[in-house]
Design a protein around this motif. Structure first.
Motif, PDB file in Angstrom:
ATOM      1  N   MET A  64       0.808  -1.212   0.000  1.00  0.00           N
ATOM      2  CA  MET A  64       0.000   0.000   0.000  1.00  0.00           C
ATOM      3  C   MET A  64       0.845   1.268   0.000  1.00  0.00           C
ATOM      4  SD  MET A  64      -2.880  -1.330   2.701  1.00  0.00           S
ATOM      5  CE  MET A  64      -3.875   0.137   2.688  1.00  0.00           C
ATOM      6  N   LYS A  65       2.159   1.153  -0.144  1.00  0.00           N
ATOM      7  CA  LYS A  65       3.036   2.326  -0.132  1.00  0.00           C
ATOM      8  C   LYS A  65       3.013   3.045  -1.465  1.00  0.00           C
ATOM      9  CE  LYS A  65       6.452   1.301   3.344  1.00  0.00           C
ATOM     10  NZ  LYS A  65       7.820   0.962   3.632  1.00  0.00           N
ATOM     11  N   GLY A  66       3.344   4.303  -1.405  1.00  0.00           N
ATOM     12  CA  GLY A  66       3.489   5.091  -2.627  1.00  0.00           C
ATOM     13  C   GLY A  66       2.178   5.650  -3.130  1.00  0.00           C
ATOM     14  N   ASN A  67       2.209   6.125  -4.322  1.00  0.00           N
ATOM     15  CA  ASN A  67       1.054   6.748  -4.958  1.00  0.00           C
ATOM     16  C   ASN A  67       0.349   5.715  -5.840  1.00  0.00           C
ATOM     17  OD1 ASN A  67      -0.800   8.521  -5.886  1.00  0.00           O
ATOM     18  ND2 ASN A  67       0.623   9.801  -7.022  1.00  0.00           N
ATOM     19  N   LEU A  68      -0.225   4.712  -5.213  1.00  0.00           N
ATOM     20  CA  LEU A  68      -0.774   3.590  -5.963  1.00  0.00           C
ATOM     21  C   LEU A  68      -2.043   3.921  -6.729  1.00  0.00           C
ATOM     22  CD1 LEU A  68      -0.101   0.599  -3.569  1.00  0.00           C
ATOM     23  CD2 LEU A  68       1.129   1.260  -5.620  1.00  0.00           C
ATOM     24  N   PHE A  69      -2.716   5.009  -6.385  1.00  0.00           N
ATOM     25  CA  PHE A  69      -3.886   5.378  -7.174  1.00  0.00           C
ATOM     26  C   PHE A  69      -3.479   5.623  -8.623  1.00  0.00           C
ATOM     27  CE2 PHE A  69      -5.733   6.492  -3.007  1.00  0.00           C
ATOM     28  CZ  PHE A  69      -6.898   5.757  -3.119  1.00  0.00           C
ATOM     29  N   GLN A  70      -2.277   6.141  -8.800  1.00  0.00           N
ATOM     30  CA  GLN A  70      -1.791   6.402 -10.153  1.00  0.00           C
ATOM     31  C   GLN A  70      -0.880   5.284 -10.652  1.00  0.00           C
ATOM     32  OE1 GLN A  70       0.108  10.200  -9.896  1.00  0.00           O
ATOM     33  NE2 GLN A  70      -1.810  11.326  -9.907  1.00  0.00           N
ATOM     34  N   GLU A  71      -0.055   4.751  -9.788  1.00  0.00           N
ATOM     35  CA  GLU A  71       0.979   3.813 -10.205  1.00  0.00           C
ATOM     36  C   GLU A  71       0.482   2.383 -10.378  1.00  0.00           C
ATOM     37  OE1 GLU A  71       4.046   4.235  -7.299  1.00  0.00           O
ATOM     38  OE2 GLU A  71       4.260   6.365  -7.681  1.00  0.00           O
ATOM     39  N   ASN A  72      -0.297   1.887  -9.426  1.00  0.00           N
ATOM     40  CA  ASN A  72      -0.733   0.494  -9.502  1.00  0.00           C
ATOM     41  C   ASN A  72      -2.022   0.302  -8.705  1.00  0.00           C
ATOM     42  OD1 ASN A  72      -1.014  -2.279  -9.666  1.00  0.00           O
ATOM     43  ND2 ASN A  72       1.185  -2.632  -9.564  1.00  0.00           N
ATOM     44  N   PHE A  73      -3.096   0.821  -9.244  1.00  0.00           N
ATOM     45  CA  PHE A  73      -4.387   0.733  -8.565  1.00  0.00           C
ATOM     46  C   PHE A  73      -4.820  -0.713  -8.314  1.00  0.00           C
ATOM     47  CE2 PHE A  73      -9.042   1.073  -8.306  1.00  0.00           C
ATOM     48  CZ  PHE A  73      -9.139   1.975  -7.257  1.00  0.00           C
ATOM     49  N   ALA A  79      -4.649  -5.362  -2.023  1.00  0.00           N
ATOM     50  CA  ALA A  79      -4.260  -5.225  -0.616  1.00  0.00           C
ATOM     51  C   ALA A  79      -5.465  -4.862   0.248  1.00  0.00           C
ATOM     52  CB  ALA A  79      -3.158  -4.176  -0.474  1.00  0.00           C
ATOM     53  N   VAL A  80      -6.272  -3.933  -0.224  1.00  0.00           N
ATOM     54  CA  VAL A  80      -7.459  -3.522   0.544  1.00  0.00           C
ATOM     55  C   VAL A  80      -8.460  -4.674   0.641  1.00  0.00           C
ATOM     56  CG1 VAL A  80      -9.446  -1.960   0.539  1.00  0.00           C
ATOM     57  CG2 VAL A  80      -7.166  -1.065   0.074  1.00  0.00           C
ATOM     58  N   LEU A  81      -8.638  -5.419  -0.433  1.00  0.00           N
ATOM     59  CA  LEU A  81      -9.559  -6.564  -0.408  1.00  0.00           C
ATOM     60  C   LEU A  81      -9.088  -7.626   0.578  1.00  0.00           C
ATOM     61  CD1 LEU A  81     -10.396  -6.920  -4.197  1.00  0.00           C
ATOM     62  CD2 LEU A  81     -12.002  -6.335  -2.366  1.00  0.00           C
ATOM     63  N   LEU A  82      -7.788  -7.894   0.599  1.00  0.00           N
ATOM     64  CA  LEU A  82      -7.279  -8.872   1.561  1.00  0.00           C
ATOM     65  C   LEU A  82      -7.435  -8.360   2.980  1.00  0.00           C
ATOM     66  CD1 LEU A  82      -6.010 -11.461   2.466  1.00  0.00           C
ATOM     67  CD2 LEU A  82      -3.770 -10.499   1.919  1.00  0.00           C
ATOM     68  N   LEU A  83      -7.121  -7.108   3.212  1.00  0.00           N
ATOM     69  CA  LEU A  83      -7.279  -6.544   4.554  1.00  0.00           C
ATOM     70  C   LEU A  83      -8.737  -6.613   4.987  1.00  0.00           C
ATOM     71  CD1 LEU A  83      -5.728  -5.328   6.872  1.00  0.00           C
ATOM     72  CD2 LEU A  83      -6.053  -3.095   5.846  1.00  0.00           C
ATOM     73  N   LEU A 109      -5.391   5.251   6.740  1.00  0.00           N
ATOM     74  CA  LEU A 109      -5.753   6.662   6.895  1.00  0.00           C
ATOM     75  C   LEU A 109      -5.305   7.487   5.698  1.00  0.00           C
ATOM     76  CD1 LEU A 109      -5.040   7.207  10.691  1.00  0.00           C
ATOM     77  CD2 LEU A 109      -7.264   7.181   9.548  1.00  0.00           C
ATOM     78  N   ASN A 110      -4.184   7.124   5.100  1.00  0.00           N
ATOM     79  CA  ASN A 110      -3.697   7.831   3.922  1.00  0.00           C
ATOM     80  C   ASN A 110      -4.625   7.660   2.722  1.00  0.00           C
ATOM     81  OD1 ASN A 110      -1.435   9.044   5.000  1.00  0.00           O
ATOM     82  ND2 ASN A 110      -0.133   7.297   4.578  1.00  0.00           N
ATOM     83  N   LEU A 111      -5.476   6.663   2.760  1.00  0.00           N
ATOM     84  CA  LEU A 111      -6.420   6.446   1.663  1.00  0.00           C
ATOM     85  C   LEU A 111      -7.624   7.383   1.740  1.00  0.00           C
ATOM     86  CD1 LEU A 111      -6.483   2.548   1.514  1.00  0.00           C
ATOM     87  CD2 LEU A 111      -5.192   4.125   0.055  1.00  0.00           C
ATOM     88  N   LEU A 112      -7.835   7.987   2.902  1.00  0.00           N
ATOM     89  CA  LEU A 112      -8.969   8.887   3.064  1.00  0.00           C
ATOM     90  C   LEU A 112      -8.703  10.210   2.353  1.00  0.00           C
ATOM     91  CD1 LEU A 112      -9.745   8.281   6.832  1.00  0.00           C
ATOM     92  CD2 LEU A 112     -10.945   7.331   4.855  1.00  0.00           C
TER      93      LEU A 112
END
Length: 135
Positions: A64-73, A79-83, A109-112
């Motif tokens: 979940m590190k980095g700017n995954l919304f742009q890099e690897n959504f 990761a979110v589904l597994l969590l 929290l960074n996802l908010l």
């Protein structure tokens, strides 16, 4: 498959540990596929084993590190589904006291959204969240 659908397959603690260990890869495609696979064995007993005997939360933090919304959504979503699947069971107190619990909360929290622009981008029909800047 939905979380826990592979309940008719018996997994040993060692097999679960090897499965989770496979997600600790530098290849984001491997990580994504393994996280989606692990999600399918999220029964209460197996989740307890994974949380207590593997580095699953640390691996999820890394995913979940980095700017995954742009890099690897897709990796972020895996990761979110597994969590989400892991969170459907009761966690032992030791997990909450462990060193990987606070970092996973921080990543969540960074996802908010932090700005009105981010909220609006979340609400768009396209689902593009390219205005987000995650560190």
């Amino acid at each position: 498959l939905r979380p826990g659908e592979l309940t008719d397959v018996d997994w040993t603690s060692e097999q679960l540990a090897l499965l989770v260990c496979a997600a600790d890869s530098e290849d984001p495609h491997v990580v994504m596929q393994v996280l989606l696979g692990v999600r399918c064995v999220c029964t209460p007993m197996y989740v307890s084993i994974m949380l207590s005997r593997t580095k699953i939360l640390r691996i999820l933090c890394k995913a979940m590190k980095g700017n995954l919304f742009q890099e690897n959504f897709p990796l972020l979503m895996a990761a979110v589904l597994l969590l989400s699947a892991l969170s459907q069971t009761t966690w032992a107190n030791a997990v909450f006291e462990g060193s990987d619990f606070v970092p996973i909360l921080s990543h969540l929290l960074n996802l908010l959204p932090k700005t009105e622009e981010q909220v609006i981008s979340m609400q768009s029909a396209k689902g593009v969240m390219n205005t987000w800047d995650h560190k």
